[in-house]
Scaffold this active site. Structure first.
Site, short mmCIF file in Angstrom:
data_model
loop_
_atom_site.label_atom_id
_atom_site.label_comp_id
_atom_site.label_asym_id
_atom_site.label_seq_id
_atom_site.Cartn_x
_atom_site.Cartn_y
_atom_site.Cartn_z
N ASP A 33 0.74 -1.16 -0.07
CA ASP A 33 0.09 0.16 0.11
C ASP A 33 0.82 1.12 -0.04
OD1 ASP A 33 -2.42 1.25 0.06
OD2 ASP A 33 -2.70 1.12 2.06
N GLY A 34 0.38 2.37 -0.62
CA GLY A 34 1.12 3.52 -0.51
C GLY A 34 1.53 4.06 -1.94
N GLY A 36 -0.17 5.57 -4.39
CA GLY A 36 -0.80 6.69 -4.67
C GLY A 36 -0.05 7.81 -4.05
N TRP A 38 2.82 7.89 -2.59
CA TRP A 38 4.29 7.95 -3.01
C TRP A 38 4.38 8.91 -4.12
CZ3 TRP A 38 7.16 7.53 -7.23
CH2 TRP A 38 8.61 7.23 -7.14
N HIS A 50 2.31 3.37 -9.10
CA HIS A 50 2.05 1.78 -9.22
C HIS A 50 3.30 1.22 -9.88
CE1 HIS A 50 -1.60 2.32 -7.55
NE2 HIS A 50 -2.17 2.73 -8.50
N GLU A 80 -12.57 -4.83 -4.29
CA GLU A 80 -12.93 -3.44 -4.15
C GLU A 80 -12.33 -2.36 -4.92
OE1 GLU A 80 -12.41 -5.59 -1.53
OE2 GLU A 80 -14.58 -6.13 -1.48
N TRP A 82 -12.04 -2.07 -8.09
CA TRP A 82 -12.64 -1.77 -9.18
C TRP A 82 -13.44 -0.34 -9.11
CZ3 TRP A 82 -12.03 -4.63 -13.37
CH2 TRP A 82 -11.29 -5.77 -13.51
N LEU A 144 10.59 -20.76 -3.95
CA LEU A 144 9.56 -19.74 -3.36
C LEU A 144 8.38 -19.99 -3.86
CD1 LEU A 144 8.94 -17.25 -1.38
CD2 LEU A 144 9.41 -15.93 -3.65
N ARG A 207 -5.11 -1.75 8.61
CA ARG A 207 -6.35 -2.66 8.38
C ARG A 207 -5.93 -3.52 7.58
NH1 ARG A 207 -7.47 2.58 6.78
NH2 ARG A 207 -7.35 3.05 4.57
N LEU A 208 -6.99 -4.82 7.42
CA LEU A 208 -6.94 -5.83 6.40
C LEU A 208 -7.12 -5.55 4.97
CD1 LEU A 208 -5.58 -8.56 7.35
CD2 LEU A 208 -7.73 -9.42 7.82
#
Ligand code: IPE
Ligand code: IPE
Ligand code: MG
Length: 264
Positions: A33-34, A36, A38, A50, A80, A82, A144, A207-208
């Protein structure tokens, strides 16, 4: 396309294994996350965040291999997401395609096995076959396991599993009384995978956001303030160090308390 776009995903395969931790979590989930924020901090379009986020992903994969993590699940696009502007969604779809096209051969040669979770039905028609190809090509690899959560939503996944069980029960193939946790898990998209030991979220959000809600029931959570495009091996190590300080109890009383009790 910049140099870094075509750079090998795991080019550091020759890195010394010295940073491998004996107590490394087997399965790490990352909520990347982050991007946008950045970009906004630099007055750049969100897409640039992105794009740089894909480079951070390459670093994360390399670090996971080097640090001895066996399973890495990355949250790339939520069910979500979308609701974002159309051009941003299109950009994110394009980045996934480019990641698979540019990095598949390299991931494969580094013994990485790719698995995709999430709803493939609603994706643009050229993406589904690419995802299937990535899974097929790397199926026999034993390094991996990279699980890409794309168009993934945890609640949707649970509902799907419940619906599949209900259909079997309605058709008389299954006794509802036989449904238990293990049977339910076999209907999830993560069937056969261990639960994440550690979930990392960058950007300071705590948050999840619908990421593996079932599977993370007993995961440790580490929230880092770093924005995803700046994530690097030292961020990964910081999260693993914090994980190493945690005591996992799984509802029990913990090793230290247990030792005290046996001593007294
Ligand atoms: C994470 O970065 C990437 C995706 C959710 C696809 P964001 O795009 O959510 O970045 P912020 O949260 O707006 O900074
Ligand atoms: C979660 O991040 C989804 C991914 C990282 C792919 P979001 O940025 O979409 O989550 P919210 O909206 O802040 O909860
Ligand atoms: Mg976000």
């Amino acid at each position: 396309m910049s140099d870094s776009d075509t750079r090998s995903a795991v080019e550091a395969k020759t890195e010394p294994q010295s940073s491998r931790r004996a107590d490394a979590p087997a399965h790490v989930g990352i909520i990347m996350d982050g991007n946008g924020r950045w970009a906004a901090q630099r007055s750049l379009p969100r897409f640039e965040g992105h794009r740089r986020g894909v480079e951070a992903l390459r670093r994360a994969v390399r670090a996971a291999i080097d640090l001895g993590v066996r399973y890495l699940t990355i949250y790339s696009f939520s069910a979500e997401n979308w609701t974002r502007p159309k051009d941003e969604v299109r950009g994110l779809m394009g980045l996934l395609k480019r990641f698979i096209r540019n990095d598949l051969a390299d991931l494969h040669s580094n013994n990485v096995r790719i698995r995709i979770i999430g709803d493939r039905e609603r994706l643009p028609s050229d993406i589904g076959p690419l995802l299937t190809e990535a899974e097929e090509v790397t199926r026999g690899n034993r390094g991996l396991v990279l699980i890409i959560a794309f168009n993934y939503g945890g609640r949707q996944e649970i509902v799907e599993a419940a619906r599949a069980l209900a259909l079997d029960a309605a058709a008389g193939r299954l006794d509802p009384a036989a449904i238990d946790v293990a049977m339910f898990e076999r209907r999830l998209s993560t069937a056969g995978l261990p639960d994440p030991d550690l979930v990392i979220r960058t950007s300071g959000e705590q948050r999840l956001s619908n990421f593996l809600p079932w599977q993370a029931a007993y995961s440790e959570f580490v929230f880092l303030s770093v924005l995803w495009p700046d994530f690097d091996k030292s961020s990964f190590e910081e999260a693993l160090a914090e994980y190493g300080r945690r005591e996992r109890r799984f509802g029990g009383i913990g090793v230290a308390t247990l030792a005290q009790k046996t001593a007294s």
